[in-house]
Each structure stands twice: as C-alpha cells, then as structure tokens.
Motif scaffolding. Structure first.
Motif, short mmCIF file in Angstrom:
data_model
loop_
_atom_site.label_atom_id
_atom_site.label_comp_id
_atom_site.label_asym_id
_atom_site.label_seq_id
_atom_site.Cartn_x
_atom_site.Cartn_y
_atom_site.Cartn_z
N LEU A 259 13.50 61.95 13.61
CA LEU A 259 12.28 62.67 12.79
C LEU A 259 11.00 62.54 13.52
CD1 LEU A 259 11.16 64.18 10.41
CD2 LEU A 259 11.19 61.72 9.24
N VAL A 260 11.02 61.11 13.77
CA VAL A 260 9.47 60.74 14.49
C VAL A 260 9.32 61.44 15.72
CG1 VAL A 260 8.27 58.84 15.25
CG2 VAL A 260 9.31 58.67 12.90
N ASP A 261 10.43 61.58 16.38
CA ASP A 261 10.32 61.98 17.71
C ASP A 261 10.22 63.80 17.83
OD1 ASP A 261 10.67 59.88 19.08
OD2 ASP A 261 12.86 60.16 19.30
N ARG A 262 10.78 64.34 16.74
CA ARG A 262 10.57 65.61 16.59
C ARG A 262 9.07 66.02 16.07
NH1 ARG A 262 15.22 65.23 13.32
NH2 ARG A 262 14.07 65.67 11.45
N VAL A 263 8.71 65.25 15.16
CA VAL A 263 7.15 65.49 14.78
C VAL A 263 6.11 64.98 15.84
CG1 VAL A 263 5.53 64.86 13.17
CG2 VAL A 263 7.74 65.04 12.48
N GLY A 321 1.06 67.00 11.65
CA GLY A 321 2.29 66.03 11.46
C GLY A 321 2.73 65.84 10.05
N LEU A 322 1.79 65.34 9.32
CA LEU A 322 1.91 65.42 7.76
C LEU A 322 2.61 66.39 7.25
CD1 LEU A 322 1.72 63.59 5.22
CD2 LEU A 322 -0.59 64.58 5.01
N GLU A 327 7.75 69.34 5.16
CA GLU A 327 8.48 70.65 5.30
C GLU A 327 9.93 70.21 5.72
OE1 GLU A 327 6.24 73.19 7.69
OE2 GLU A 327 4.85 73.81 5.86
N ASP A 328 10.23 69.08 6.20
CA ASP A 328 11.35 68.94 6.79
C ASP A 328 12.28 68.52 5.66
OD1 ASP A 328 13.68 67.38 8.01
OD2 ASP A 328 12.11 67.41 9.62
N LYS A 329 13.28 69.34 5.78
CA LYS A 329 14.43 69.17 4.41
C LYS A 329 15.33 68.10 4.61
CE LYS A 329 13.18 73.29 2.84
NZ LYS A 329 12.59 73.43 1.81
N ASN A 330 15.47 67.39 5.76
CA ASN A 330 16.18 66.23 6.08
C ASN A 330 15.74 64.97 5.57
OD1 ASN A 330 18.54 67.80 7.12
ND2 ASN A 330 17.14 68.05 9.13
N VAL A 331 14.58 65.10 5.17
CA VAL A 331 13.55 63.83 4.67
C VAL A 331 12.97 63.96 3.47
CG1 VAL A 331 11.76 64.60 5.74
CG2 VAL A 331 12.06 62.08 5.61
N GLU A 332 13.09 62.94 2.47
CA GLU A 332 12.17 62.91 1.27
C GLU A 332 11.25 61.88 1.23
OE1 GLU A 332 12.93 60.95 -3.18
OE2 GLU A 332 14.58 61.09 -1.65
N THR A 354 6.40 56.46 2.81
CA THR A 354 7.51 55.87 2.74
C THR A 354 8.54 56.91 2.69
OG1 THR A 354 6.51 53.88 1.14
CG2 THR A 354 8.91 54.34 1.37
N LEU A 355 9.51 56.97 3.37
CA LEU A 355 10.48 58.27 3.64
C LEU A 355 11.94 57.59 3.43
CD1 LEU A 355 8.97 59.57 6.79
CD2 LEU A 355 8.33 60.28 4.67
N ARG A 356 12.66 58.54 2.83
CA ARG A 356 14.04 58.21 2.64
C ARG A 356 15.02 59.29 3.50
NH1 ARG A 356 14.36 58.14 -2.54
NH2 ARG A 356 14.66 55.69 -2.83
N VAL A 357 15.40 58.83 4.33
CA VAL A 357 16.22 59.66 5.50
C VAL A 357 17.81 59.83 5.16
CG1 VAL A 357 14.41 59.23 7.17
CG2 VAL A 357 16.50 57.90 7.12
#
Length: 600
Positions: A259-263, A321-322, A327-332, A354-357
C-alpha cells in the motif's frame, strides 16, 4: 531491630545478559549515534526496575515473618514501610548511577573521531570490560565468525532526500531560525504555508468525522486518566505472547508496504520501509503503557510494530496521498489525527494514521514533509515524548512512574522540566505532592519558573490550593515568595483567597499562616488589602443561595458560597439568605453564612 545492610552490599554487578543486547544492537547497525541505542537503554532500565520490585517484595515478606514472630504488628508495619522507602530510594539511586555510567561510556565511544571499524573495536573493548565476570575478571567466550560489515551512515539531508544542492537555500533558512518551534514554523512555510494548509481543512474535518469517535465515546476516558494517548479501539487480534504477535506481523506486513509503495509512486512521496520495531523496545513500551494492575500485558495494543513514513516536498502532494489511502478499498483507516491542522506542543506537525490491512494486521503510517522530518531529527523530538509520558505519570500522581521516566529521560529531563507551557513542577505543586515537587527539583526544574500565560510560579499553585507541605518544599528550595502573577496576585494572596473558599480547613489556614510569618507583617497587611478588593470583585448575588438557605440545604449553600455567591445575597423582594435561614430555625445554614462573613 537492626536495619538491613547497605544496598552496596547486595549483588549489583551489571548482569551480562543486560549488556549483550547492546553489543548485538551495535554490531547490527554499525557506528550509530548514542541516541540510536535508546531502545536498549530502556530495556535495561525496565529489567533493573523489575529487580527492584522483586527485592521490595522479598523485603516485605521477610519483615512480615518477623512481625508474626515478635507479635508487634504496628511497630513492624511501620518499620516495613520505612525500610521499603529507604530500599527503594537507594536502589533507584544505584540504578540511575549504573545507567549513567554505561550511557557515558557509549557517548564517549561514539564521539571518538575514528573510522567505523576502529570505533567498533573501541566499543567492543568497552563492552567486553563491562561484561567481565566481577569475580574472575575474565570476559565470557564469544562466538567466532566474520567481522560485521558496516554501512556508512547517511547524513540527515541524504536520509530525507535533501542532499541535492538545490535544497541548500531552504536548509539554510531552517538553520537560521532559533529554537525548534521557530524551525517547525519555517518548515511549514517552505512546505506551502498556512494559507495552503487551510485549503485542506474541509478534507481533514471530513476524514476525522468519518474515522473518529463521537464526543460521548471520547468522554468515557478522561484526559487525566490516560496512560496512553489514544482511546480508539485500534487493536491487533489477540495474542497471548509478543512472539506470536511478531510472527503474525512478519506474515502480513507485505500488505502494508505494498500500500505504501502504491501511494508513494502515485503522489511523488518517499517511503522508508523500515524493519519491524525492535522486540525489546516493544516489550519496554508495553510494560510501561499497557500493563494492567494484575500484571497482564495487552500486546494487542502495540500498533507500531509495522510502521512507515511517507515524506513529501509539499502539502499538496501529502494531502493527495491521504486522500488515496482513504479511497483504497484494501485498507481501513482505524484512526486519523491531523497534527498539521492541530500541531503538537513545540510546533511539530504530521498526519498520523493507524491502518488495518488485509490479514487484520494493524500498522502505523505517518505522512509529513521532508522539512518537518529534517527539523524533527536535527533539533530532537525526544523532549516532547518525555513530557508526554511525564504528564501521564503526574496525572496518575505516581512518584515511582515519574522516577522511571526521568531515569529514561537522562540529560533531557532538565529541558522538559524547564518548559514554560504547563510546567511539571507547577502541576505537582497544585496536586500537593511534595515528594514529586522535590523529585522534579532534583532533576533540574527551576523553582521560580513562570508559566508562559499566567506567569505563576509553582509556589503560586501550591498556595492557591492550600498545600502547605508542597509550599514548604518550594520555599526550602529558595523559591521567591513575593512574586506577582499576570493578575498581580502573590502566593500569599492566593492562599488568602483559598482560605476564603475553604474557611474551616485547618490545613489551609496553617499554609497561609506559614507564608505570612515568612514574609512579615507588612506583606500580610498588603495582601489582606488586596484580598478585600478581589473578594468584592468576585462576589455575586445569588437567588439560588437564598432558596437553598430557606430549604435548609446545607450542601447547596456551601457549594454556592465556595463559588463566590455573596453571603449577603438578596431576592428581588428584599429577602436575605441569613434572615430566611434564621426565620426557619436552620442553624446549620446560618452558621455557614456567618462563617463566610454574612452581615447580621
């Protein structure tokens, strides 16, 4: 009964198992600064403090057996308490000395202007000498193997992508500013400025409403009760051990870093992809923050085992980036704090997520600009972290917790204790904790420090609450006794005003008497004259007081009087509180009104 032997007689040779992690840490990272070894120092302190607690428990058990044998329970109980206090104080003193000795050795080694390998050898020799068996003088056997490789350490400019000469002018602007707060303000200006920041306020507010708690939920845990800042349920799945949680983190961390790489790619950001947080550091943090009264550690509250930082050139890219993360559906997004819109004390800013992947792993991600990170690392962020923990310790009124934090703070303790915004000494004095007052003074607090807004000293705070013991601790440390605050009030005047609020308290009266005798008769007369003026300004007519007097509601009468209701309050039809109480035969109410100087 004979007192226990001096603590020096106990076995306090530095355990080898406490020093070896430092050496392994150094072998892994090379010739780093002493600050990079902070996690190992923290771990050592935690382990030594555990030994302290075990020795205290052992002492309590032994003396409790003596109590039964001698059949003098009260006397022995008193002795247990005295022994415990003496033992705790001496052991903490020894602990502090040991930590400072090793920390000094580290700093000396790190300052040596030698090549990395030579510096490593210098440290290896020092560590080996510390690891020697105190009985034989021999060091333990080491494993044979190749010498560790050392990667040259990057400069801060290289670390944050600011090494290009095109950044020279901006770096020079940052360096010209005096103090971290001014440097952070300049970093914001270079990143886009206040006006640009305000353009993202609506987005920030929307995301904080979306991912935040309702005010009613926030209010369940009051600010003063928090050992940790967050109240959001941002937990990992439950694991009974730290090892199991680390195994889980290793398995699922790739979801987060993908996720971090994509953003980063989509928004011109730079990520660090650090290794997992050190296990010893996690253990230290969890024991410090997440241990309950029964000794259970909530490992699932460790959300920063997997973490990263996205750094940007400007605010535009950062908030882009925020938005992509939201908007990413793979992360909460479990928790979001915009510390650009509401900066921390001292001026530091970032976006904290704080993210839940996928896989239910909870991770932490920080978004900020390169310039903020550069100032954070070059000017130091540790003072803020120390103060944050001290605030929690003082709120819990725990001297032992403060002692632990100050030991961890080391030489930075003085800077924290001398901050003018919400000074720790003032809070301790206001709470009446004289031992905590003394502890802060011993660690470098300024006894005459004035709070930046109220211009009050710690003595003002102690007298305003009528805490004689805390006031005497400050006076004994040569505190100024006649200094005025921003409202022209001296400590003695605040004591008189406290006595007016709580007139039946002998403790408050003795507090005022003590200071008045120290200052002399003339100062007392001046304070009393000012007191009369202030009281007349604060008193207000209260129909509620008259009604409570008529109803014989003593509690409500006292409450109103303590909040500056005029004891001579009168209704619109001319009925006085005292007259109504006497007419109804309510002598207890009448006595309270007369105590607060109601006119007969």
């Amino acid at each position: 009964m004979q007192l226990p032997p001096p603590i020096e007689a106990l076995s306090w040779a530095m355990p080898a198992e406490l020093l070896r992690p430092w050496l392994s840490c150094y072998n892994a990272v090379g010739a780093e600064t002493a600050a990079d070894l902070t996690p190992s120092l923290e771990a050592m302190q935690v382990r030594l403090l555990e030994q302290l607690e075990q020795k205290l428990l052992a002492l309590g058990f032994v003396v409790s057996r003596l109590t039964l044998a001698r059949r003098t329970p009260q006397r022995s109980a008193d002795q247990v308490e005295r022994w415990g206090e003496r033992l705790e104080a001496r052991m903490l003193e020894v602990l502090n000395t040991k930590v400072e000795e090793v920390a000094a050795s580290l700093r000396t080694a790190m300052r040596a202007e030698q090549a990395p390998v030579a510096l490593h050898q210098c440290w290896e020799c020092r560590a080996a000498s510390l690891l020697k068996d105190p009985n034989t003088g021999k060091k333990p056997a080491t494993q044979a193997g190749a010498k560790p490789e050392h990667t040259p350490k990057k400069s801060l400019r290289e670390k944050f992508g600011l090494a290009d000469p095109k950044y020279d002018e901006k770096i020079e602007l940052l360096k010209r500013e005096d103090g971290a707060e001014a440097k952070y303000a300049k970093a914001l200006e270079i990143s886009g400025g206040e006006e640009k920041l305000r353009s993202f306020q609506d987005l920030s507010n929307e995301l904080q409403r979306k991912h935040g708690l309702h005010e009613e939920q926030k209010g369940i845990i009051e600010t003063g009760e928090r050992a940790a800042r967050s109240v959001k349920v941002n937990f990992q799945p439950f694991f009974p051990t730290l090892d199991e949680l680390f195994e889980f983190a290793h398995k699922h961390k790739h979801h987060f870093f993908d996720l971090v790489d994509r953003v980063a790619t989509a928004t011109h950001g730079t990520c660090a992809r650090p290794e997992l947080k050190g296990k010893e550091r996690c253990e230290s943090k969890a024991k410090f923050k997440y241990m309950d009264a029964a000794g259970n550690i909530e490992w699932h509250r460790l959300t920063d085992i997997v973490r990263d930082t996205l750094s940007y050139e400007n605010l535009e890219d950062m908030y882009h980036g925020l938005k992509l993360i939201d908007e990413d559906k793979n992360v909460e997004i479990v928790e979001f704090n915009d510390r650009y819109q509401t900066p921390l004390d001292g001026g530091y800013r970032d976006l904290q997520l704080t993210l839940r992947v996928q896989g239910e792993l909870v991770c932490e991600l920080q978004l900020t600009t390169k310039y903020m990170l550069f100032i954070k690392e070059s000017s130091g962020h540790r003072v803020f972290e120390i103060k944050r923990q001290l605030i929690a310790d003082v709120a819990a009124n725990s001297e032992l917790a403060c002692q632990k934090t100050l030991l961890w703070a080391g030489k930075d303790a003085k800077a924290v204790l001398r901050e003018k915004k919400k000074p720790m000494l003032h809070i301790a004095a206001s709470q009446g904790n004289s031992r905590m007052v003394q502890l802060f003074l011993q660690h470098g607090a300024d006894v005459d420090l004035e709070e930046e807004t109220t211009q009050r000293t710690a003595l003002h705070e102690a007298m305003a609450k009528g805490h004689a013991c805390a006031a005497w601790a400050l006076i004994s440390a040569a505190a100024k006794q006649d200094v005025e605050d921003a409202d022209g009030q001296t400590p003695l005047l605040l004591g008189l005003l406290r006595q007016r609020v709580d007139p039946e308290s002998e403790a408050v009266a003795r507090c005022v008497s003590m200071l008045s005798q120290r200052l002399g008769l003339e100062e007392l007369r001046r304070a009393k004259q000012k007191f009369s003026e202030v009281v007349q300004q604060r008193l207000k007519n209260s129909s509620e007081l008259v009604s409570a007097a008529y109803d014989n509601n003593v509690q409500k009468v006292v409450e109103r009087l303590r909040t500056w209701a005029n004891p001579n309050s009168i209704t619109n039809d001319g009925k006085h509180a005292l007259h109504r109480a006497l007419a109804q035969g309510h002598t207890a109410v009448a006595r309270q009104l007369l105590t607060y100087k109601a006119d007969i």
